[in-house]
Design a protein around this motif. Structure first.
Motif, PDB file in Angstrom:
ATOM      1  N   ASN A 172      40.755   4.654  -7.451  1.00 43.81           N
ATOM      2  CA  ASN A 172      40.724   4.314  -6.023  1.00 43.81           C
ATOM      3  C   ASN A 172      40.164   2.923  -5.765  1.00 43.81           C
ATOM      4  OD1 ASN A 172      41.566   5.007  -3.499  1.00 43.81           O
ATOM      5  ND2 ASN A 172      39.653   6.006  -2.907  1.00 43.81           N
ATOM      6  N   SER A 209      46.639   6.413  -5.525  1.00 44.77           N
ATOM      7  CA  SER A 209      45.266   6.004  -5.234  1.00 44.77           C
ATOM      8  C   SER A 209      44.353   7.218  -5.117  1.00 44.77           C
ATOM      9  CB  SER A 209      45.222   5.197  -3.939  1.00 44.77           C
ATOM     10  OG  SER A 209      45.987   4.029  -4.071  1.00 44.77           O
ATOM     11  N   GLY A 210      43.285   7.184  -5.880  1.00 45.38           N
ATOM     12  CA  GLY A 210      42.299   8.253  -5.840  1.00 45.38           C
ATOM     13  C   GLY A 210      42.685   9.502  -6.599  1.00 45.38           C
TER      14      GLY A 210
END
Length: 70
Positions: free
Chosen positions: A30, A38-39
């Motif tokens: 992230n 993302s993440g």
């Protein structure tokens, strides 16, 4: 001929894997946003695997180029 071609293909593939693996790792951690990756812990792991595989290819290419095949 195949060895001559592999002399160039292996390092290029290694660089690509390192670059893509780094991006995927940063997205999974992230630190780079704007993506479905993302993440996500899955993409963190996939990125690390790609990064290690690319680094391994680069080390192998350098050792083979110096005349010391693995």
């Amino acid at each position: 001929m195949l060895r001559r071609m592999a002399r160039y293909v292996v390092p290029v593939l290694g660089v690509l894997l390192v670059a893509i693996g780094a991006l995927w790792t940063l997205q999974g951690a992230n630190l780079v946003g704007g993506s479905f990756m993302s993440g996500s812990r899955l993409w963190l792991v996939i990125g690390l695997v790609a990064l290690v595989a690319g680094a391994t290819l680069l080390v192998r290419a350098v050792r083979t180029h110096r005349g010391r095949p693995l």
